[in-house]
Design a protein around this motif. Structure first.
Motif, PDB file in Angstrom:
ATOM      1  N   VAL A  61       6.552  -8.235  18.261  1.00 15.23           N
ATOM      2  CA  VAL A  61       6.072  -6.962  18.618  1.00 15.23           C
ATOM      3  C   VAL A  61       6.589  -5.436  18.111  1.00 15.23           C
ATOM      4  O   VAL A  61       7.906  -5.979  17.451  1.00 15.23           O
ATOM      5  CB  VAL A  61       7.112  -6.909  19.569  1.00 15.23           C
ATOM      6  N   LEU A  62       6.535  -4.841  17.546  1.00 16.27           N
ATOM      7  CA  LEU A  62       7.034  -3.744  16.608  1.00 16.27           C
ATOM      8  C   LEU A  62       7.295  -2.416  18.044  1.00 16.27           C
ATOM      9  O   LEU A  62       6.146  -2.267  18.989  1.00 16.27           O
ATOM     10  CB  LEU A  62       5.782  -2.846  15.365  1.00 16.27           C
ATOM     11  N   GLY A  63       8.311  -1.682  17.451  1.00 13.13           N
ATOM     12  CA  GLY A  63       9.199  -0.828  18.416  1.00 13.13           C
ATOM     13  C   GLY A  63      10.051   0.565  17.801  1.00 13.13           C
ATOM     14  O   GLY A  63       9.681   0.244  16.237  1.00 13.13           O
ATOM     15  N   LYS A  64      10.321   0.775  18.474  1.00 18.20           N
ATOM     16  CA  LYS A  64      11.633   2.110  18.257  1.00 18.20           C
ATOM     17  C   LYS A  64      12.469   1.486  16.908  1.00 18.20           C
ATOM     18  O   LYS A  64      13.355   2.096  15.823  1.00 18.20           O
ATOM     19  CB  LYS A  64      11.597   2.703  18.680  1.00 18.20           C
ATOM     20  N   HIS A  65      13.296   0.447  17.238  1.00 12.95           N
ATOM     21  CA  HIS A  65      13.841  -0.143  16.301  1.00 12.95           C
ATOM     22  C   HIS A  65      13.360  -1.326  15.007  1.00 12.95           C
ATOM     23  O   HIS A  65      14.206  -2.004  14.444  1.00 12.95           O
ATOM     24  CB  HIS A  65      15.092  -1.221  17.342  1.00 12.95           C
ATOM     25  N   SER A  66      11.965  -1.011  14.989  1.00  9.78           N
ATOM     26  CA  SER A  66      11.724  -2.150  13.587  1.00  9.78           C
ATOM     27  C   SER A  66      11.586  -1.528  12.269  1.00  9.78           C
ATOM     28  O   SER A  66      11.859  -0.120  12.688  1.00  9.78           O
ATOM     29  CB  SER A  66       9.662  -2.014  14.323  1.00  9.78           C
ATOM     30  N   GLY A  67      11.546  -2.242  11.637  1.00 12.55           N
ATOM     31  CA  GLY A  67      11.596  -1.611  10.216  1.00 12.55           C
ATOM     32  C   GLY A  67      10.928  -1.331   9.332  1.00 12.55           C
ATOM     33  O   GLY A  67       9.611  -1.341   9.754  1.00 12.55           O
ATOM     34  N   ARG A  68      10.912  -0.478   7.913  1.00 15.75           N
ATOM     35  CA  ARG A  68       9.708  -0.722   7.667  1.00 15.75           C
ATOM     36  C   ARG A  68       8.720  -1.598   7.053  1.00 15.75           C
ATOM     37  O   ARG A  68       7.678  -1.857   6.837  1.00 15.75           O
ATOM     38  CB  ARG A  68      10.155   0.394   6.452  1.00 15.75           C
ATOM     39  N   HIS A  69      10.266  -2.843   6.528  1.00 19.12           N
ATOM     40  CA  HIS A  69       9.429  -3.911   6.023  1.00 19.12           C
ATOM     41  C   HIS A  69       8.225  -4.239   7.083  1.00 19.12           C
ATOM     42  O   HIS A  69       7.264  -5.070   6.900  1.00 19.12           O
ATOM     43  CB  HIS A  69      10.016  -4.015   5.604  1.00 19.12           C
ATOM     44  N   ALA A  70       8.667  -4.261   8.469  1.00 19.04           N
ATOM     45  CA  ALA A  70       8.149  -4.740   9.109  1.00 19.04           C
ATOM     46  C   ALA A  70       6.639  -4.290   9.651  1.00 19.04           C
ATOM     47  O   ALA A  70       5.541  -4.246   9.631  1.00 19.04           O
ATOM     48  CB  ALA A  70       8.459  -5.068  10.706  1.00 19.04           C
ATOM     49  N   PHE A  71       6.988  -2.473   9.407  1.00 19.60           N
ATOM     50  CA  PHE A  71       5.844  -2.119  10.076  1.00 19.60           C
ATOM     51  C   PHE A  71       4.992  -2.230   8.346  1.00 19.60           C
ATOM     52  O   PHE A  71       3.823  -2.265   8.582  1.00 19.60           O
ATOM     53  CB  PHE A  71       6.078  -0.570   9.867  1.00 19.60           C
ATOM     54  N   ASP A  72       5.381  -2.475   7.710  1.00 21.76           N
ATOM     55  CA  ASP A  72       4.074  -2.407   6.154  1.00 21.76           C
ATOM     56  C   ASP A  72       3.753  -4.094   6.295  1.00 21.76           C
ATOM     57  O   ASP A  72       2.741  -3.833   5.722  1.00 21.76           O
ATOM     58  CB  ASP A  72       5.460  -1.984   5.050  1.00 21.76           C
ATOM     59  N   ASP A  73       4.357  -4.774   6.806  1.00 24.70           N
ATOM     60  CA  ASP A  73       3.795  -6.301   6.825  1.00 24.70           C
ATOM     61  C   ASP A  73       2.554  -6.184   7.805  1.00 24.70           C
ATOM     62  O   ASP A  73       1.575  -7.162   7.565  1.00 24.70           O
ATOM     63  CB  ASP A  73       4.825  -6.677   7.242  1.00 24.70           C
ATOM     64  N   ARG A  74       3.041  -5.379   8.800  1.00 20.25           N
ATOM     65  CA  ARG A  74       2.187  -5.621   9.520  1.00 20.25           C
ATOM     66  C   ARG A  74       0.350  -4.725   9.142  1.00 20.25           C
ATOM     67  O   ARG A  74      -0.302  -5.314   9.851  1.00 20.25           O
ATOM     68  CB  ARG A  74       2.899  -4.675  11.116  1.00 20.25           C
ATOM     69  N   LEU A  75       0.740  -3.830   8.809  1.00 17.15           N
ATOM     70  CA  LEU A  75      -0.254  -3.087   7.950  1.00 17.15           C
ATOM     71  C   LEU A  75      -1.026  -3.504   7.064  1.00 17.15           C
ATOM     72  O   LEU A  75      -2.286  -3.747   7.292  1.00 17.15           O
ATOM     73  CB  LEU A  75      -0.080  -1.553   6.873  1.00 17.15           C
ATOM     74  N   LYS A  76      -0.218  -4.900   6.126  1.00 18.67           N
ATOM     75  CA  LYS A  76      -1.419  -5.517   5.242  1.00 18.67           C
ATOM     76  C   LYS A  76      -1.750  -6.659   6.004  1.00 18.67           C
ATOM     77  O   LYS A  76      -3.495  -6.831   5.972  1.00 18.67           O
ATOM     78  CB  LYS A  76      -0.421  -6.124   4.258  1.00 18.67           C
ATOM     79  N   ALA A  77      -1.393  -6.939   7.108  1.00 18.34           N
ATOM     80  CA  ALA A  77      -2.093  -7.799   8.120  1.00 18.34           C
ATOM     81  C   ALA A  77      -3.211  -7.334   8.855  1.00 18.34           C
ATOM     82  O   ALA A  77      -4.670  -8.158   9.047  1.00 18.34           O
ATOM     83  CB  ALA A  77      -1.103  -8.411   9.556  1.00 18.34           C
ATOM     84  N   LEU A  78      -3.245  -5.608   9.001  1.00 16.20           N
ATOM     85  CA  LEU A  78      -4.504  -5.474   9.337  1.00 16.20           C
ATOM     86  C   LEU A  78      -5.651  -4.879   9.058  1.00 16.20           C
ATOM     87  O   LEU A  78      -6.829  -4.978   9.261  1.00 16.20           O
ATOM     88  CB  LEU A  78      -4.047  -4.545  10.102  1.00 16.20           C
ATOM     89  N   GLY A  79      -5.461  -5.127   6.948  1.00 15.38           N
ATOM     90  CA  GLY A  79      -5.863  -4.827   6.525  1.00 15.38           C
ATOM     91  C   GLY A  79      -5.721  -3.777   5.700  1.00 15.38           C
ATOM     92  O   GLY A  79      -6.562  -3.210   5.356  1.00 15.38           O
ATOM     93  N   PHE A  80      -4.782  -2.463   6.024  1.00 15.75           N
ATOM     94  CA  PHE A  80      -5.002  -1.798   4.932  1.00 15.75           C
ATOM     95  C   PHE A  80      -3.976  -1.159   3.821  1.00 15.75           C
ATOM     96  O   PHE A  80      -3.222  -2.460   3.643  1.00 15.75           O
ATOM     97  CB  PHE A  80      -3.895  -0.661   5.834  1.00 15.75           C
ATOM     98  N   HIS A  81      -5.200  -0.870   2.749  1.00 11.85           N
ATOM     99  CA  HIS A  81      -4.035  -0.650   1.769  1.00 11.85           C
ATOM    100  C   HIS A  81      -3.661   0.480   1.187  1.00 11.85           C
ATOM    101  O   HIS A  81      -4.680   1.161   0.199  1.00 11.85           O
ATOM    102  CB  HIS A  81      -5.320  -1.496   0.812  1.00 11.85           C
ATOM    103  N   LEU A  82      -2.685   0.758   1.541  1.00  9.76           N
ATOM    104  CA  LEU A  82      -2.309   2.302   1.842  1.00  9.76           C
ATOM    105  C   LEU A  82      -1.409   2.495   0.334  1.00  9.76           C
ATOM    106  O   LEU A  82      -0.275   1.401   0.142  1.00  9.76           O
ATOM    107  CB  LEU A  82      -1.214   2.789   2.766  1.00  9.76           C
ATOM    108  N   SER A  83      -1.031   3.755  -0.053  1.00 15.15           N
ATOM    109  CA  SER A  83      -0.144   4.072  -1.607  1.00 15.15           C
ATOM    110  C   SER A  83       1.233   3.851  -0.601  1.00 15.15           C
ATOM    111  O   SER A  83       1.326   3.568   0.534  1.00 15.15           O
ATOM    112  CB  SER A  83      -0.800   5.377  -1.914  1.00 15.15           C
ATOM    113  N   ALA A  84       1.876   4.386  -1.349  1.00 14.45           N
ATOM    114  CA  ALA A  84       3.310   4.473  -0.827  1.00 14.45           C
ATOM    115  C   ALA A  84       3.705   5.266  -0.148  1.00 14.45           C
ATOM    116  O   ALA A  84       4.600   5.796   1.447  1.00 14.45           O
ATOM    117  CB  ALA A  84       4.137   3.853  -2.101  1.00 14.45           C
ATOM    118  N   GLU A  85       3.365   6.568  -0.379  1.00 13.53           N
ATOM    119  CA  GLU A  85       3.655   7.780   0.163  1.00 13.53           C
ATOM    120  C   GLU A  85       2.981   7.538   2.125  1.00 13.53           C
ATOM    121  O   GLU A  85       3.582   8.207   2.637  1.00 13.53           O
ATOM    122  CB  GLU A  85       3.350   8.880  -1.060  1.00 13.53           C
TER     123      GLU A  85
END
Length: 515
Positions: free
Chosen positions: A327-351
């Motif tokens: 579960v992601l919420g307001k206490h989640s960090g950047r690392h967890a968010f980045d991992d979820r993006l990759k799991a969802l198939g998004f390939h984004l730049s750092a910006e």
């Protein structure tokens, strides 16, 4: 190792011809890059002569795509072929795709030509295209309703003049799997030189048989399958890429085919097309529909819990979905968010990740739990962003069932703030009228739709609008937990697209479009 099948994607050409599915240049480039990541062999980037906008899109895609062949459609006419070559000439792997109709009904009523005249035009135009480009695809439009012997004569002529791909399209979705199998077999057995070229098939879904017909053709010997993401296209659409590819992968024991598609990019490609075109994928759509991996029946649930293969013939992970339940919420960090993006198939730049993370944090303050669908909606909205001529600043609503709704909306243009107040039939209508006062351009609101991204009282709402000016339609999308704010953002998004098009001087589409 099975027979290698090439995947020819025409989402950007035939798919875009579907009513309501037009895309601007930035959106087309985004789709082309995703198709390249997906691993399609050929990207049909557009119909270069159709409009200045189509030409620029094909040219830009040809300049940027390196891994896939980039093709432009053209009628079998010198001016079309010239324009197609101008658009694809800088591609690493260019292709000119030219066509002429071969069925009796098309030759008589549309072309007003005799079969011999069509044969002569085929000969001259394939030869004309070949002087520009080594890779020439020739299509016999309405092949499935053509005389089979005449069709073989046409293909023989095209091959002798240098065609490298012969396309046998079911342009109006008329054929059936058994009949199409026999047609491809007949063409193979009765066309001299056919073994030296790729046999392609392009099926429409008017009778709901596009995928079945395409797979039947592959079994008969077709080596290139033409398709679109989500099956979008003229009328009832085209064969769906995701269904063809997963059919081949899941039933490799039966088909014994291989293709170069990275199936884990399928879901992301589907979402991207749905988001850009505003065309929702039906819940029970094969492979990518919301219910494709859902189980409500108690019997099914019991079976899946015991062993997933009882009711799932492929895994969600195989198309790019994830079963990660963190579960992601307001206490989640950047690392967890980045991992979820990759799991969802998004390939984004750092910006891009940082901007998306900031928006995620803002949303997390409003919602207790942020779901995968929420994250997808946030990122997809940003991925198709355009230049904002007018930027949304703030709005104030005064509304109720005993008073006339009023709205004050403030927009920013080149650091200058413009604020207008208007009344209307409800807060959304009032807000739109206030925006109209600021913008000061006449256009018509054609469509307005609200969709909840997730369930619950705190769900984000996606609003999609369509506006029309001078015969051209512009789509806008807005996202917010406040439905009025989402509506304002969507309306403004469409207006900005319209203003960008006016600045670029984009004209209406011209020329014939073929399926």
């Amino acid at each position: 190792m099975g027979k290698r099948i090439k995947i020819f994607d025409t989402t950007l050409r035939d798919g875009e011809q579907s009513p309501g599915c037009s895309m601007n240049l930035k959106e087309k480039l985004k789709v082309a890059k995703q198709l390249e990541v997906l691993g399609v062999d050929v990207i049909e980037a557009g119909f270069a002569i159709a409009s200045p906008g189509d030409f620029e899109a094909v040219k830009s895609i040809a300049s940027e795509v390196r891994e896939s062949v980039v093709a432009s459609l053209s009628r079998a006419l010198p001016k079309d072929i010239d324009r197609a070559w101008e658009a694809v000439r800088y591609a690493k792997q260019p292709r000119i795709h030219t066509f002429i109709a071969t069925s009796d009904i098309h030759m008589q009523y549309k072309l007003k030509k005799t079969p011999e005249e069509v044969l002569q035009q085929t000969k001259e135009m394939v030869r004309y295209a070949k002087k520009y480009c080594p890779d020439i695809e020739f299509s016999a439009e309405d092949a499935s309703r053509s005389d089979w012997d005449f069709l073989c004569r046409v293909f023989d002529t095209a091959i002798k003049e240098g065609a490298t791909v012969i396309n046998v399209p079911d342009t109006v979705g008329y054929t059936t799997p058994d009949e199409y199998y026999r047609l491809i077999t007949y063409v193979k057995e009765n066309t001299p030189g056919i073994d030296s070229v790729d046999i392609s098939v392009h099926c429409h879904n008017d009778l709901g048989l596009a995928v079945a017909n395409t797979l039947a053709a592959a079994r008969a010997g077709a080596t290139q399958l033409e398709c679109t993401i989500n099956g979008i296209g003229e009328r009832a659409g085209n064969a769906a890429l995701e269904e063809l590819v997963m059919g081949i992968n899941t039933r490799r024991d039966y088909f014994n085919f291989e293709c170069g598609i990275d199936t884990k990019e399928i879901y992301h490609a589907s979402r991207l097309i749905s988001n850009i075109t505003g065309q929702h994928v039906q819940a029970n759509k094969a492979i990518v529909g919301a219910n494709a991996f859902a189980h409500e029946s108690g019997i099914h649930q019991h079976g899946v819990l015991a062993n997933k293969s009882t009711y799932e013939i492929m895994t969600p992970e195989s198309i790019g979905l994830t079963e990660n339940k963190m579960v992601l919420g307001k206490h989640s960090g950047r690392h967890a968010f980045d991992d979820r993006l990759k799991a969802l198939g998004f390939h984004l730049s750092a910006e891009e990740i940082q901007k998306a993370f900031s928006e995620f944090k803002e949303l997390a303050d409003k919602k207790k739990v942020v779901t995968d669908k929420d994250i997808e909606a946030l990122v997809e909205q940003r991925q198709v962003a355009i230049e904002e001529i007018y930027k949304f600043d703030r709005f104030v609503i005064n509304s109720g069932n005993t008073i006339t709704a009023t709205a004050s909306v403030r927009l920013i243009k080149k650091d200058e703030k413009f604020e207008e107040v208007s009344s209307g039939d409800g807060p959304v209508d009032a807000s739109f009228k206030a925006i109209d006062k600021v913008v000061g351009i006449d256009f018509k609101l054609m469509d307005y739709k609200i969709t909840a991204v997730t369930e619950g009282k705190d769900a984000q709402g996606t609003v999609r609008v369509k506006i029309q000016k001078d015969g051209k339609v512009f789509k806008g999308r807005g996202l917010s937990t406040d439905i009025v704010e989402a509506s304002v953002k969507a309306y403004l998004n469409a207006i900005n697209k319209m203003l960008n098009a006016i600045e670029l001087g984009e004209g209406d589409e011209v020329g014939e479009k073929a399926g």
